[in-house]
Write an enzyme that holds these catalytic residues in place. Structure first.
Site, PDB file in Angstrom:
ATOM      1  N   ARG A 246      -9.786   0.150   9.375  1.00  0.00           N
ATOM      2  CA  ARG A 246      -9.308  -1.203   9.654  1.00  0.00           C
ATOM      3  C   ARG A 246     -10.331  -2.016  10.446  1.00  0.00           C
ATOM      4  O   ARG A 246     -10.063  -3.183  10.747  1.00  0.00           O
ATOM      5  CB  ARG A 246      -8.027  -1.117  10.465  1.00  0.00           C
ATOM      6  CG  ARG A 246      -6.760  -1.366   9.634  1.00  0.00           C
ATOM      7  CD  ARG A 246      -5.638  -1.055  10.532  1.00  0.00           C
ATOM      8  NE  ARG A 246      -4.400  -1.682  10.377  1.00  0.00           N
ATOM      9  CZ  ARG A 246      -3.323  -1.055   9.923  1.00  0.00           C
ATOM     10  NH1 ARG A 246      -3.403   0.152   9.422  1.00  0.00           N
ATOM     11  NH2 ARG A 246      -2.172  -1.653   9.951  1.00  0.00           N
TER      12      ARG A 246
ATOM     13  N   ARG B 199      -0.077  -8.929  13.911  1.00  0.00           N
ATOM     14  CA  ARG B 199      -0.638  -7.955  12.954  1.00  0.00           C
ATOM     15  C   ARG B 199      -1.508  -8.670  11.915  1.00  0.00           C
ATOM     16  O   ARG B 199      -2.568  -8.169  11.528  1.00  0.00           O
ATOM     17  CB  ARG B 199       0.499  -7.165  12.286  1.00  0.00           C
ATOM     18  CG  ARG B 199       1.208  -6.240  13.280  1.00  0.00           C
ATOM     19  CD  ARG B 199       2.565  -5.789  12.781  1.00  0.00           C
ATOM     20  NE  ARG B 199       2.500  -4.859  11.665  1.00  0.00           N
ATOM     21  CZ  ARG B 199       3.549  -4.563  10.886  1.00  0.00           C
ATOM     22  NH1 ARG B 199       4.719  -5.129  11.102  1.00  0.00           N
ATOM     23  NH2 ARG B 199       3.409  -3.707   9.910  1.00  0.00           N
TER      24      ARG B 199
ATOM     25  N   ARG C 141      12.083  -4.720   5.072  1.00  0.00           N
ATOM     26  CA  ARG C 141      11.657  -3.332   4.818  1.00  0.00           C
ATOM     27  C   ARG C 141      12.486  -2.324   5.612  1.00  0.00           C
ATOM     28  O   ARG C 141      12.762  -2.509   6.790  1.00  0.00           O
ATOM     29  CB  ARG C 141      10.180  -3.178   5.183  1.00  0.00           C
ATOM     30  CG  ARG C 141       9.708  -1.720   5.201  1.00  0.00           C
ATOM     31  CD  ARG C 141       8.236  -1.588   5.071  1.00  0.00           C
ATOM     32  NE  ARG C 141       7.492  -2.048   6.221  1.00  0.00           N
ATOM     33  CZ  ARG C 141       6.160  -2.027   6.296  1.00  0.00           C
ATOM     34  NH1 ARG C 141       5.442  -1.594   5.264  1.00  0.00           N
ATOM     35  NH2 ARG C 141       5.540  -2.462   7.367  1.00  0.00           N
TER      36      ARG C 141
ATOM     37  N   LYS D 273       0.840  -1.216   0.000  1.00  0.00           N
ATOM     38  CA  LYS D 273       0.000   0.000   0.000  1.00  0.00           C
ATOM     39  C   LYS D 273       0.870   1.258   0.000  1.00  0.00           C
ATOM     40  O   LYS D 273       0.651   2.183  -0.773  1.00  0.00           O
ATOM     41  CB  LYS D 273      -0.928   0.006   1.231  1.00  0.00           C
ATOM     42  CG  LYS D 273      -1.801  -1.232   1.348  1.00  0.00           C
ATOM     43  CD  LYS D 273      -2.687  -1.206   2.572  1.00  0.00           C
ATOM     44  CE  LYS D 273      -1.953  -1.179   3.893  1.00  0.00           C
ATOM     45  NZ  LYS D 273      -1.184  -2.419   4.192  1.00  0.00           N
TER      46      LYS D 273
ATOM     47  N   ARG E 171      11.277  -0.510  11.243  1.00  0.00           N
ATOM     48  CA  ARG E 171      10.211  -0.322  12.228  1.00  0.00           C
ATOM     49  C   ARG E 171      10.320  -1.369  13.336  1.00  0.00           C
ATOM     50  O   ARG E 171      10.647  -2.514  13.055  1.00  0.00           O
ATOM     51  CB  ARG E 171       8.837  -0.442  11.540  1.00  0.00           C
ATOM     52  CG  ARG E 171       8.407   0.817  10.857  1.00  0.00           C
ATOM     53  CD  ARG E 171       7.201   0.611   9.992  1.00  0.00           C
ATOM     54  NE  ARG E 171       6.078  -0.064  10.641  1.00  0.00           N
ATOM     55  CZ  ARG E 171       4.896  -0.240  10.074  1.00  0.00           C
ATOM     56  NH1 ARG E 171       4.685   0.216   8.850  1.00  0.00           N
ATOM     57  NH2 ARG E 171       3.925  -0.861  10.717  1.00  0.00           N
TER      58      ARG E 171
HETATM   59  P1  ADP Z   1       2.398  -1.750   3.271  1.00  0.00           P
HETATM   60  O1  ADP Z   1       2.385  -0.247   3.181  1.00  0.00           O
HETATM   61  O2  ADP Z   1       1.202  -2.372   2.656  1.00  0.00           O
HETATM   62  O3  ADP Z   1       2.651  -2.255   4.670  1.00  0.00           O
HETATM   63  P2  ADP Z   1       4.890  -1.502   1.737  1.00  0.00           P
HETATM   64  O4  ADP Z   1       4.490  -0.744   0.539  1.00  0.00           O
HETATM   65  O5  ADP Z   1       5.671  -0.756   2.764  1.00  0.00           O
HETATM   66  O6  ADP Z   1       3.630  -2.260   2.404  1.00  0.00           O
HETATM   67  O7  ADP Z   1       5.704  -2.758   1.231  1.00  0.00           O
HETATM   68  C1  ADP Z   1       6.323  -3.683   2.172  1.00  0.00           C
HETATM   69  C2  ADP Z   1       7.728  -4.022   1.700  1.00  0.00           C
HETATM   70  O8  ADP Z   1       7.660  -4.783   0.497  1.00  0.00           O
HETATM   71  C3  ADP Z   1       8.586  -2.799   1.398  1.00  0.00           C
HETATM   72  O9  ADP Z   1       9.884  -3.063   1.816  1.00  0.00           O
HETATM   73  C4  ADP Z   1       8.471  -2.642  -0.128  1.00  0.00           C
HETATM   74  O10 ADP Z   1       9.662  -2.079  -0.678  1.00  0.00           O
HETATM   75  C5  ADP Z   1       8.270  -4.078  -0.591  1.00  0.00           C
HETATM   76  N1  ADP Z   1       7.311  -4.182  -1.710  1.00  0.00           N
HETATM   77  C6  ADP Z   1       6.218  -3.414  -1.938  1.00  0.00           C
HETATM   78  N2  ADP Z   1       5.557  -3.831  -3.044  1.00  0.00           N
HETATM   79  C7  ADP Z   1       6.244  -4.916  -3.501  1.00  0.00           C
HETATM   80  C8  ADP Z   1       6.050  -5.815  -4.607  1.00  0.00           C
HETATM   81  N3  ADP Z   1       5.005  -5.672  -5.451  1.00  0.00           N
HETATM   82  N4  ADP Z   1       6.945  -6.814  -4.772  1.00  0.00           N
HETATM   83  C9  ADP Z   1       7.989  -6.956  -3.903  1.00  0.00           C
HETATM   84  N5  ADP Z   1       8.224  -6.154  -2.854  1.00  0.00           N
HETATM   85  C10 ADP Z   1       7.363  -5.145  -2.644  1.00  0.00           C
HETATM   86  P1  AMP Z   2       0.713   0.339   9.643  1.00  0.00           P
HETATM   87  O1  AMP Z   2       1.802   1.371   9.487  1.00  0.00           O
HETATM   88  O2  AMP Z   2      -0.465   0.591   8.771  1.00  0.00           O
HETATM   89  O3  AMP Z   2       1.262  -1.069   9.508  1.00  0.00           O
HETATM   90  O4  AMP Z   2       0.182   0.499  11.125  1.00  0.00           O
HETATM   91  C1  AMP Z   2       1.044   0.310  12.248  1.00  0.00           C
HETATM   92  C2  AMP Z   2       0.220   0.139  13.514  1.00  0.00           C
HETATM   93  O5  AMP Z   2      -0.523   1.345  13.782  1.00  0.00           O
HETATM   94  C3  AMP Z   2      -0.834  -0.966  13.478  1.00  0.00           C
HETATM   95  O6  AMP Z   2      -0.297  -2.248  13.785  1.00  0.00           O
HETATM   96  C4  AMP Z   2      -1.815  -0.467  14.549  1.00  0.00           C
HETATM   97  O7  AMP Z   2      -1.328  -0.705  15.860  1.00  0.00           O
HETATM   98  C5  AMP Z   2      -1.803   1.045  14.330  1.00  0.00           C
HETATM   99  N1  AMP Z   2      -2.833   1.475  13.353  1.00  0.00           N
HETATM  100  C6  AMP Z   2      -2.623   2.056  12.136  1.00  0.00           C
HETATM  101  N2  AMP Z   2      -3.783   2.341  11.535  1.00  0.00           N
HETATM  102  C7  AMP Z   2      -4.761   1.919  12.368  1.00  0.00           C
HETATM  103  C8  AMP Z   2      -6.192   1.917  12.309  1.00  0.00           C
HETATM  104  N3  AMP Z   2      -6.853   2.399  11.232  1.00  0.00           N
HETATM  105  N4  AMP Z   2      -6.882   1.409  13.349  1.00  0.00           N
HETATM  106  C9  AMP Z   2      -6.242   0.918  14.435  1.00  0.00           C
HETATM  107  N5  AMP Z   2      -4.908   0.872  14.560  1.00  0.00           N
HETATM  108  C10 AMP Z   2      -4.164   1.369  13.535  1.00  0.00           C
END
Ligand code: ADP
Ligand code: AMP
Length: 244
Positions: free
Chosen positions: A119, A202, A158, A44, A191
């Site tokens: 969520r 998660r 990541r 995302k 992170r």
């Molecule tokens: P989200 O925001 O859904 O948690 P991210 O966009 O941060 O996910 O992506 C998670 C990890 O996977 C990052 O390190 C990113 O660079 C990598 N990534 C994102 N999209 C892809 C893809 N289509 N194929 C492989 N790796 C990806």
């Molecule tokens: P994310 O960066 O989206 O992976 O979110 C990191 C953490 O933030 C999650 O594991 C939750 O603890 C909290 N969080 C983010 N967005 C929400 C949401 N919409 N509702 C509840 N908790 C959230």
């Protein structure tokens, strides 16, 4: 462009031209209110900047906002920290409050990308109520569908640039210089919750609390399912097709 106190002559003409061209392009784009839903690591945050630039939207990632609040030790951050570290969701009221405020910002004038919100079904209902008051509604929900088994490698590899939310991956999307953000040259961090252990809770929260949100929007006829396991460029092509 042009913060108060900055004389027009001090802004490089090339920056002014870029901004003018951006505004011209944006004026012809329709408003869009989008939600990106998917498990942690589904891509995302990677696709959001591309969608934001293409459609002139603001990008609101509740996870990024909460992490900033935790780092700044604000009352919101203090309340959210424990649940975040454990990989659990923070309370609906906390996140609904930040989104309610954020969508009114001028940068969201042409619409928004909600990344990681709603969520829970309660959050989705509250969002609908907020939008109804503005006479608006969600146009599309992009479902980043992906198998859980792919996510551990994505999450543990990541690296992020905290102030912009840009994400990199040691194998799939390495920065130009190891450990540094491509744009600012600032250090990247991992992170605290990007471990195999916390990922398990998660993912538990995603299946239990967020999957019903996907059904909620499917019933409203605004859901588009993506193949989020594909390489980033192929996912982008699917996103643009779904939004065309
Ligand atoms: P989200 O925001 O859904 O948690 P991210 O966009 O941060 O996910 O992506 C998670 C990890 O996977 C990052 O390190 C990113 O660079 C990598 N990534 C994102 N999209 C892809 C893809 N289509 N194929 C492989 N790796 C990806
Ligand atoms: P994310 O960066 O989206 O992976 O979110 C990191 C953490 O933030 C999650 O594991 C939750 O603890 C909290 N969080 C983010 N967005 C929400 C949401 N919409 N509702 C509840 N908790 C959230």
């Amino acid at each position: 462009m042009g913060s108060p106190g900055v004389a027009l002559g001090d802004i490089p003409s090339v920056d002014m031209m870029t901004e003018l061209l951006r505004r011209l392009k944006c004026s012809s784009k329709p408003d869009k209110r989008l939600i990106l839903v998917g498990p942690p690591g589904s891509g995302k945050g990677t696709q959001s900047p591309i969608i934001k630039d293409e459609f002139c939207l603001c990008h609101l990632a509740t996870g990024d906002m909460l992490r900033a609040a935790v780092a700044a030790k604000t009352p919101l951050g203090i309340k959210a920290k424990e649940a975040m570290n454990k990989g659990e969701l923070v309370s609906d009221d906390l996140v609904v409050g930040i989104i309610d405020e954020a969508i009114k910002k001028p940068s969201c004038q042409k619409g928004f990308i909600l990344d990681g919100f709603p969520r829970t079904v309660v959050q989705a209902q509250k969002l609908d109520e907020m939008l109804e008051k503005q006479g608006a509604k969600i146009d599309k929900v992009l479902d980043f569908a992906i198998d859980d088994s792919i996510l551990e490698e994505r999450i543990t590899g990541r690296w992020i640039h905290p102030s912009s939310g840009r994400s990199y991956h040691t194998k799939f999307a390495p920065p130009k210089v190891t450990g540094l953000d491509d744009v600012t040259g600032e250090p990247l961090i991992q992170r605290k919750d990007d471990t195999a252990e916390v990922l398990k809770s998660r993912l538990g929260a995603f299946h239990r609390q967020t999957e019903p949100v996907i059904n909620y929007y499917a019933k409203k006829g605004v859901l588009a399912q993506l193949h989020a396991e594909k390489p980033p460029k192929e996912v982008t092509a699917e996103v643009l097709k779904a939004l065309s």
